[in-house]
Design a protein around this motif. Sequence first.
Motif, short mmCIF file in Angstrom:
data_model
loop_
_atom_site.label_atom_id
_atom_site.label_comp_id
_atom_site.label_asym_id
_atom_site.label_seq_id
_atom_site.Cartn_x
_atom_site.Cartn_y
_atom_site.Cartn_z
N THR A 81 -23.15 -64.92 8.85
CA THR A 81 -23.29 -66.38 8.75
C THR A 81 -23.53 -67.02 10.12
O THR A 81 -23.80 -68.22 10.20
CB THR A 81 -22.07 -67.03 8.07
N SER A 82 -23.45 -66.23 11.19
CA SER A 82 -23.67 -66.75 12.55
C SER A 82 -25.16 -67.01 12.80
O SER A 82 -26.02 -66.67 11.98
CB SER A 82 -23.15 -65.75 13.59
N ALA A 83 -25.46 -67.58 13.95
CA ALA A 83 -26.85 -67.87 14.33
C ALA A 83 -27.70 -66.60 14.45
O ALA A 83 -28.93 -66.68 14.34
CB ALA A 83 -26.88 -68.65 15.63
N ASP A 84 -27.09 -65.42 14.64
CA ASP A 84 -27.84 -64.17 14.70
C ASP A 84 -28.59 -63.89 13.39
O ASP A 84 -29.66 -63.28 13.40
CB ASP A 84 -26.92 -62.98 14.98
N ASP A 87 -27.35 -68.37 10.23
CA ASP A 87 -27.06 -69.64 10.89
C ASP A 87 -26.58 -70.67 9.87
O ASP A 87 -27.14 -71.76 9.72
CB ASP A 87 -28.29 -70.15 11.64
N GLU A 89 -24.11 -72.65 9.68
CA GLU A 89 -23.69 -73.97 10.13
C GLU A 89 -24.87 -74.94 10.14
O GLU A 89 -24.76 -76.08 9.72
CB GLU A 89 -23.04 -73.89 11.50
N LYS A 90 -26.01 -74.48 10.62
CA LYS A 90 -27.20 -75.32 10.69
C LYS A 90 -27.96 -75.35 9.36
O LYS A 90 -28.55 -76.36 9.00
CB LYS A 90 -28.11 -74.82 11.81
N TYR A 91 -27.97 -74.22 8.64
CA TYR A 91 -28.71 -74.09 7.38
C TYR A 91 -27.74 -73.59 6.30
O TYR A 91 -27.73 -72.40 5.97
CB TYR A 91 -29.86 -73.09 7.53
N LYS A 117 -32.83 -70.33 6.02
CA LYS A 117 -32.77 -70.59 7.45
C LYS A 117 -33.88 -71.55 7.89
O LYS A 117 -34.49 -71.38 8.95
CB LYS A 117 -32.81 -69.28 8.24
#
Length: 190
Positions: A81-84, A87, A89-91, A117
């Motif tokens: 679920t991280s930006a790697d 992401d 939080e953003k999507y 994403k």
Amino acid sequence: MTSTSEAVDATQLGVGTWVIDPVHSSISFSVRHLLVAKVRGMFETFSGAVVVADDGTPSVTAEIAVNSINTRNDRRDAHLTSADYFDAEKYPTATFTSTGVRADGDKYAIDGDFTLKGVTKPVTLDLEFNGVIRVMDYGEVAGFEASVVLNRKDFGIDLALPFDTGSKIVSDKVGDKATITLEIEALKQA
């Protein structure tokens, strides 16, 4: 003895809105890990509907909460679920909106736009319609099985961790033979 359920015409989905029942449905996937094994997972929070217009034309919409991923490993889920990767939080959601449904032999193909994403790409789901049953005190229930092939790079997920041999830890496509599987029950709304 009174029957509690009866079959409805299994070849036709009736006009109206059919809402996905998340309690009796699943969205699962598998991904190659270290090129020799598979990690399996699922998304636990999702919603959607099939709307059949008066002329019989169906349309499908669905939304998946990306942070509901569950691979039975909290550390891996946090990384996914991280930006790697997603992401989240953003999507926070992935979405699907059909653009057409067509017969494909004894099955169906659902063409549509899938967004993950922040990237939208056309995809085609292979669909098997399992029919409709009317259950006393429950209403009409339709069943579907669908699968789709997704390449994670198409959606901006391009984390490659090379070995000394030049191969990658995670394969480029998501799923067993690059397949995401959907097992869906949908309830007809009154």
